[in-house]
Scaffold this motif. Structure first.
Motif, mmCIF file in Angstrom:
data_model
loop_
_atom_site.group_PDB
_atom_site.id
_atom_site.type_symbol
_atom_site.label_atom_id
_atom_site.label_comp_id
_atom_site.label_asym_id
_atom_site.label_seq_id
_atom_site.Cartn_x
_atom_site.Cartn_y
_atom_site.Cartn_z
ATOM 1 N N GLY A 149 17.874 22.015 15.713
ATOM 2 C CA GLY A 149 17.129 22.232 16.949
ATOM 3 C C GLY A 149 17.622 21.356 18.068
ATOM 4 N N LYS A 150 17.392 21.817 19.302
ATOM 5 C CA LYS A 150 17.963 21.169 20.487
ATOM 6 C C LYS A 150 16.919 20.596 21.431
ATOM 7 N N GLY A 151 15.649 20.692 21.058
ATOM 8 C CA GLY A 151 14.604 20.325 21.997
ATOM 9 C C GLY A 151 14.255 18.843 21.996
ATOM 10 N N THR A 152 13.348 18.491 22.883
ATOM 11 C CA THR A 152 12.897 17.105 23.011
ATOM 12 C C THR A 152 11.660 16.823 22.167
ATOM 13 N N LYS A 153 10.916 17.869 21.794
ATOM 14 C CA LYS A 153 9.763 17.672 20.906
ATOM 15 C C LYS A 153 10.267 17.472 19.487
ATOM 16 N N LYS A 154 9.855 16.369 18.855
ATOM 17 C CA LYS A 154 10.376 16.000 17.544
ATOM 18 C C LYS A 154 9.293 16.170 16.486
ATOM 19 N N VAL A 155 9.548 17.090 15.548
ATOM 20 C CA VAL A 155 8.589 17.403 14.491
ATOM 21 C C VAL A 155 9.228 17.092 13.145
ATOM 22 N N HIS A 156 8.505 16.325 12.328
ATOM 23 C CA HIS A 156 9.040 15.896 11.034
ATOM 24 C C HIS A 156 8.203 16.447 9.885
ATOM 25 N N PHE A 157 8.906 16.910 8.840
ATOM 26 C CA PHE A 157 8.274 17.349 7.595
ATOM 27 C C PHE A 157 8.886 16.556 6.439
ATOM 28 N N ASN A 158 8.052 16.218 5.442
ATOM 29 C CA ASN A 158 8.615 15.631 4.227
ATOM 30 C C ASN A 158 7.857 16.132 3.011
ATOM 31 N N ALA A 159 8.451 15.943 1.840
ATOM 32 C CA ALA A 159 7.866 16.441 0.592
ATOM 33 C C ALA A 159 8.240 15.519 -0.557
ATOM 34 N N SER A 160 7.499 15.657 -1.637
ATOM 35 C CA SER A 160 7.751 14.920 -2.890
ATOM 36 C C SER A 160 7.755 13.410 -2.703
ATOM 37 N N ILE A 161 6.830 12.895 -1.895
ATOM 38 C CA ILE A 161 6.552 11.459 -1.964
ATOM 39 C C ILE A 161 6.000 11.149 -3.354
ATOM 40 N N HIS A 162 5.190 12.066 -3.885
ATOM 41 C CA HIS A 162 4.662 11.939 -5.244
ATOM 42 C C HIS A 162 5.501 12.778 -6.197
ATOM 43 N N ALA A 163 5.922 12.169 -7.284
ATOM 44 C CA ALA A 163 6.915 12.769 -8.182
ATOM 45 C C ALA A 163 6.457 14.086 -8.790
ATOM 46 N N ASN A 164 5.213 14.125 -9.297
ATOM 47 C CA ASN A 164 4.788 15.351 -9.981
ATOM 48 C C ASN A 164 4.295 16.422 -9.011
ATOM 49 N N GLU A 165 4.524 16.212 -7.724
ATOM 50 C CA GLU A 165 4.235 17.220 -6.708
ATOM 51 C C GLU A 165 5.542 17.834 -6.199
ATOM 52 N N TRP A 166 6.526 17.941 -7.106
ATOM 53 C CA TRP A 166 7.869 18.371 -6.741
ATOM 54 C C TRP A 166 7.930 19.794 -6.198
ATOM 55 N N MET A 290 11.593 5.799 4.906
ATOM 56 C CA MET A 290 10.724 6.676 5.686
ATOM 57 C C MET A 290 10.164 5.968 6.909
ATOM 58 N N ALA A 291 9.782 4.705 6.754
ATOM 59 C CA ALA A 291 9.254 3.949 7.892
ATOM 60 C C ALA A 291 10.337 3.737 8.946
ATOM 61 N N ASP A 292 11.538 3.398 8.507
ATOM 62 C CA ASP A 292 12.639 3.198 9.455
ATOM 63 C C ASP A 292 12.974 4.502 10.178
ATOM 64 N N LEU A 293 12.950 5.606 9.460
ATOM 65 C CA LEU A 293 13.226 6.899 10.087
ATOM 66 C C LEU A 293 12.222 7.181 11.198
ATOM 67 N N ALA A 294 10.936 6.990 10.908
ATOM 68 C CA ALA A 294 9.893 7.260 11.907
ATOM 69 C C ALA A 294 10.034 6.333 13.120
ATOM 70 N N LYS A 295 10.348 5.077 12.872
ATOM 71 C CA LYS A 295 10.510 4.128 13.985
ATOM 72 C C LYS A 295 11.713 4.487 14.842
ATOM 73 N N ASN A 296 12.805 4.838 14.204
ATOM 74 C CA ASN A 296 14.034 5.129 14.946
ATOM 75 C C ASN A 296 13.950 6.441 15.709
ATOM 76 N N GLU A 356 0.502 3.502 13.793
ATOM 77 C CA GLU A 356 1.646 2.887 14.451
ATOM 78 C C GLU A 356 1.965 3.538 15.794
ATOM 79 N N PHE A 357 1.823 4.866 15.867
ATOM 80 C CA PHE A 357 2.318 5.586 17.034
ATOM 81 C C PHE A 357 1.236 6.303 17.833
ATOM 82 N N ARG A 358 0.002 6.377 17.266
ATOM 83 C CA ARG A 358 -1.103 7.092 17.931
ATOM 84 C C ARG A 358 -0.727 8.537 18.226
ATOM 85 N N LYS A 359 -0.026 9.147 17.301
ATOM 86 C CA LYS A 359 0.402 10.537 17.407
ATOM 87 C C LYS A 359 -0.113 11.307 16.204
#
Length: 395
Positions: A149-166, A290-296, A356-359
């Motif tokens: 994507g090329k836009g300025t709005k940044k949307v993040h998705f993640n999965a499997s923080i918990h192992a048995n929720e693969w 994950m924390a570094d990714l969100a901060k950066n 951290e970000f109030r978002k």
């Protein structure tokens, strides 16, 4: 699919020839000057692969092109050493084939090798996506992020923080695959054109935050950690209830959002298959990544995919912004999941992101039952969460 530039070729011409949006061609070839191609230069064509075709008696390029619904010049472009007037029966040529069906299959145990292979295949077919490593697990596995994507709005998705929720990883990868097919085939999803979303949003996806844990649940322990994890698992070799990373730390209890309260309320005071928050916040490499990714990256909103319960958690200590409610209500409308503002739980990724970000931050609890959820729920979960995925980009 790779092609070699001929005299007079342009990206605009390739866009017309293969019916692929010009911007996707440009984004698939970031090191190429779109206004100055040179003969022999390699160009990546997104949304296509090549297949071999054996020449039959009586074949002509025109006959083959009609049968394959291609322009004759598409065949000439990828078979530049071929003499079109002297096709030899039994010889082979390459045929460009548009990819119109998903390559990600959710109907299988989705371990780290599976997600890695799917990422590699998606990158080959859709080279406008960007794949990077945001960190490594305890056992050294790269944690992948996919961007598009090329836009300025940044949307993040993640999965499997918990192992048995693969199963969340296979759902998220299938959603990405579906979206990519929509872009290259210029086909809407549920009546929604996706190219405007590609142009207006920058999408970040970490499909498997906890690969070590997922592999433990699905494949059992590797020799290097076998004794350690069996001890953590209280002597059992059944790891189906394991949520933690390989060191027995629950990654969704690792973030500095009232971590001290979560530590106090947790029944686990040492490494365990689930619910042990560690000795301090952000001790584990997966949580740090994950924390570094969100901060950066400074995302505008994040969605963490979990199972189970068919609920959407979206509040934290009243720090969530007003738009969170509107988003949660729309997510609930399109999925049928229940919107829940507050629960008595702390130190999760979405909790920390809101603090951290109030978002807007969301935990999406997909499906119902006992983790790990059966693959028989995959199709239903996919349809439910597809609406959430689109709404997260559109609103």
């Amino acid at each position: 699919m790779r092609v070699k530039v001929r005299s007079g070729d342009t990206l605009w011409y390739y866009s017309r020839l293969f019916m692929i949006p010009l911007n996707l061609l440009i984004d698939s070839n970031p090191t190429i000057n779109p206004n100055s191609l040179f003969i022999g230069q390699e160009v990546l064509i997104p949304g296509f692969i090549t297949q071999t075709y054996k020449i039959k008696k009586g074949d002509t390029l025109w006959k083959i092109s009609v049968g394959k619904h291609l322009a004759v010049d598409a065949l000439l472009l990828i078979n530049q050493n071929m003499n079109p007037n002297q096709l030899q029966t039994g010889s082979t040529i390459l045929i460009p084939k548009r990819v119109i069906t998903p390559i990600v299959s959710g109907m299988k145990n989705y371990h780290y090798e599976a997600v890695t292979e799917d990422i590699r295949n998606l990158k080959a077919i859709f080279p406008f996506i960007k794949v990077t490593t945001i960190g490594n697990t305890v056992l050294g596995k790269p944690i992948y992020e996919i961007q598009l994507g090329k836009g300025t709005k940044k949307v993040h998705f993640n999965a499997s923080i918990h192992a048995n929720e693969w199963i969340t990883s296979s759902v998220l990868m299938a959603l990405l695959n579906y979206f990519l097919l929509s872009l290259t085939n210029i086909k809407p999803i549920r009546g929604l054109q996706t190219m405007p979303l590609y142009q207006s949003v920058n999408i970040s996806i970490v499909p498997m935050v906890n690969p070590d844990g997922v592999d433990l649940v699905l494949n059992g322990p590797s020799p290097e950690v076998r004794e350690q994890v069996i001890n953590i698992n209280r002597g059992s070799t059944d790891f189906s209830g394991w949520k933690a990373n390989i060191r027995g730390v629950d990654l969704n209890d690792q973030f500095p959002a009232k971590w001290e309260i979560e530590k106090e309320r947790s029944p686990e005071k040492s490494p365990a298959p689930r619910d042990y928050p560690g000795t301090a916040p952000l001790t584990e490499p997966e949580a740090i990544a994950m924390a570094d990714l969100a901060k950066n990256r400074q995302f505008n909103r994040v969605l963490a995919f979990h199972t189970q319960g068919e609920e959407i958690y979206w509040g934290y200590e009243g720090l969530e912004p007003p738009e969170s409610r509107a988003l949660a209500e729309e997510f609930s409308r399109v999925s049928g999941y229940k919107s829940v503002q507050y629960i008595y739980s702390f130190a999760g990724f979405k909790d920390w992101f809101i603090k951290e970000f109030r978002k807007p931050g969301f935990t999406i609890e997909m499906g119902k039952g006992i983790n790990p959820l059966p693959l028989s729920q995959f199709d239903e979960i996919f349809e439910e969460v597809l609406g959430i995925y689109l709404a997260a980009l559109y609103m």
